[in-house]
Design a protein around this motif. Structure first.
Motif, mmCIF file in Angstrom:
data_model
loop_
_atom_site.group_PDB
_atom_site.id
_atom_site.type_symbol
_atom_site.label_atom_id
_atom_site.label_comp_id
_atom_site.label_asym_id
_atom_site.label_seq_id
_atom_site.Cartn_x
_atom_site.Cartn_y
_atom_site.Cartn_z
ATOM 1 N N THR A 248 0.945 -1.299 -0.073
ATOM 2 C CA THR A 248 0.043 0.099 0.076
ATOM 3 C C THR A 248 0.943 1.269 -0.024
ATOM 4 N N PRO A 250 2.824 2.886 -2.256
ATOM 5 C CA PRO A 250 2.667 3.768 -3.353
ATOM 6 C C PRO A 250 1.457 4.757 -3.283
ATOM 7 N N GLY A 251 0.488 4.013 -2.532
ATOM 8 C CA GLY A 251 -0.891 4.772 -2.524
ATOM 9 C C GLY A 251 -0.851 5.821 -1.781
ATOM 10 N N LEU A 252 -0.118 5.409 -0.295
ATOM 11 C CA LEU A 252 0.210 6.310 0.729
ATOM 12 C C LEU A 252 0.854 7.569 0.251
ATOM 13 N N ALA A 254 1.301 8.712 -2.634
ATOM 14 C CA ALA A 254 0.607 9.829 -3.678
ATOM 15 C C ALA A 254 -0.133 10.559 -2.670
ATOM 16 N N SER A 255 -1.147 10.096 -1.694
ATOM 17 C CA SER A 255 -1.972 10.897 -0.894
ATOM 18 C C SER A 255 -1.160 11.936 -0.138
ATOM 19 N N GLU A 257 1.799 13.130 -1.142
ATOM 20 C CA GLU A 257 2.719 13.948 -1.932
ATOM 21 C C GLU A 257 2.873 15.625 -1.951
ATOM 22 N N SER A 264 6.913 10.893 1.062
ATOM 23 C CA SER A 264 6.407 10.290 -0.098
ATOM 24 C C SER A 264 7.366 9.610 -0.666
ATOM 25 N N ARG A 268 8.224 5.188 -1.314
ATOM 26 C CA ARG A 268 8.117 4.685 -2.544
ATOM 27 C C ARG A 268 9.747 3.892 -2.415
ATOM 28 N N HIS A 271 9.265 0.722 -0.601
ATOM 29 C CA HIS A 271 8.450 -0.143 -1.158
ATOM 30 C C HIS A 271 9.174 -1.039 -2.541
ATOM 31 N N SER A 297 -6.289 -0.831 8.214
ATOM 32 C CA SER A 297 -7.087 -0.559 6.653
ATOM 33 C C SER A 297 -7.057 -1.871 5.919
#
Length: 373
Positions: A248, A250-252, A254-255, A257, A264, A268, A271, A297
């Motif tokens: 998760t 990358p999604g975190l 992006a949110s 950034e 951020s 990445r 990950h 989550s």
């Protein structure tokens, strides 16, 4: 081998359960059958077996999720009905032993339920003030750390959970939460009280102090490097990578950034190297165990997916399987399919040692000697 579909009427309640096929007592120890009498495992045929239910297939001890949160969702504690559904979802996926790695809910009532997984609790998370997810943790300052660790050591089941690092809003990136002196005193106090200590850690900077202070385990451990991996191996510190959670990141990233670009980018990078990190840890001799981080989550019932992720990272399939079965139970001090142990087991239609994807399709789940799913 016996037909995996050979299941007679009944569910073993008040009778004898006969489990036959290939019983995987250990990675290399395989037996042809076991019996369940009074909810306990036996390798001796009962002299007067009546009302026998037969289950056949490839048999493992109940799987272990060593990082799970029953009684918690993304907003904080949940009601008992929701916690029950979480536990049932894990059970039906074959998870019959959970190390609950931090929960604000009182789930002791689960101990009285013969049909639910067994839980080893780490108490409530202990975090720095405003440095963790809202409604999850005791949020304190370092001067109070020893007292809160002692409190949770007394309330838990032999584990305490720290939040070792989290985003520092002033720095705009992950940063360690605890000074070395205070965390050393806190871990020593937990050990004095007979509890082991684990910590949530994403970043690199928090790891050396925690390990040198005597920590027993690190959750996620995405920040492991060539410098700290040997230290973990030398000190015998285990890791629970929770790769289904790391997915998760990358999604975190992006949110966050716009507000925290440094954080951020860091998430990445962690990950991107996640599989290399886990494989390097395993190759160095660090104990790696299966944990899903379900209950925040993430949904429950992901144990098979996490084992598959460990294999994808390059861990040999048998080691990945042991990380949720035999080795995991030994680490947590709970029996597997040994004589007289509670009959918590899962039956599959194919050999999970040959292909761990078999874990995603349990045929039968037996809890305390009764077929539950």
């Amino acid at each position: 081998m016996a037909d995996a579909s050979d299941v007679s009427d009944g569910n073993g309640v008040g009778g004898v359960l006969h489990v036959k096929g290939r019983v995987l007592v250990g990675p290399e120890e395989v037996r042809d059958e076991l019996w369940v009498v009074g909810g306990k495992v036996s390798y001796a045929r009962p002299p007067t077996a009546r009302d026998v239910t037969t289950v056949s297939g490839w048999v493992l001890p109940g799987l272990v999720d060593a990082h799970c949160h029953v009684g918690l969702d993304s907003h904080g504690p949940v009601d008992a009905g929701t916690a029950e559904r979480q536990a049932l979802t894990d059970r039906d996926a074959g998870t019959l032993l959970i190390r609950d790695a931090g929960s604000p809910s009182d789930t002791r009532w689960i101990d009285d339920r013969e049909d639910l997984p067994k839980i080893i609790r780490a108490g409530r998370h202990i975090a720095r003030t405003r440095r963790y997810i809202r409604n999850y943790a005791h949020e304190i300052e370092p001067a109070d750390l020893v007292a809160y660790v002692a409190r949770e050591a007394r309330r838990g089941d032999g584990w305490v959970k720290l939040v070792g690092d989290w985003i520092d809003r002033e720095a705009g990136d992950l940063a360690a939460c605890w000074p070395r002196a205070e965390v050393g005193e806190a871990i020593a106090e937990a050990h004095r009280l007979g509890a082991r200590v684990t910590a949530h850690c994403f970043s690199e900077d928090s790891l050396r102090d925690l390990v040198e202070a005597g920590i027993d385990c690190v959750e996620h451990a995405t920040g492991l490097t060539e410098e700290t991996i040997p230290l973990f191996a030398e000190r015998g510190v285990a890791i629970v990578p929770t790769l289904v959670n790391t997915a998760t990141f990358p999604g975190l990233a992006a949110s966050g950034e716009g507000k925290f670009p440094k954080w951020s980018a860091h998430m990445r990078r962690l990950h991107e190297r996640r599989y290399d990190t886990v494989r390097a840890a395993h190759d160095a001799g660090i104990q790696v165990f299966v944990g899903t981080d379900a209950g925040g989550s993430l949904p429950h019932g992901l144990v098979a997916a996490e084992v598959a992720e460990l294999v994808k990272a390059g861990i040999p399939p048998l080691d990945a399987l042991s990380a949720t079965a035999w080795a995991a139970r030994t680490w947590l001090g709970r029996p597997g399919l040994t004589e007289g142990a509670p009959a918590d087991l899962v039956v599959y239609g194919a050999d999970p040692r040959a292909d761990v994807r078999a874990l995603a399709q349990p045929l039968r789940v037996v809890v305390n000697g009764v077929v539950r799913a």
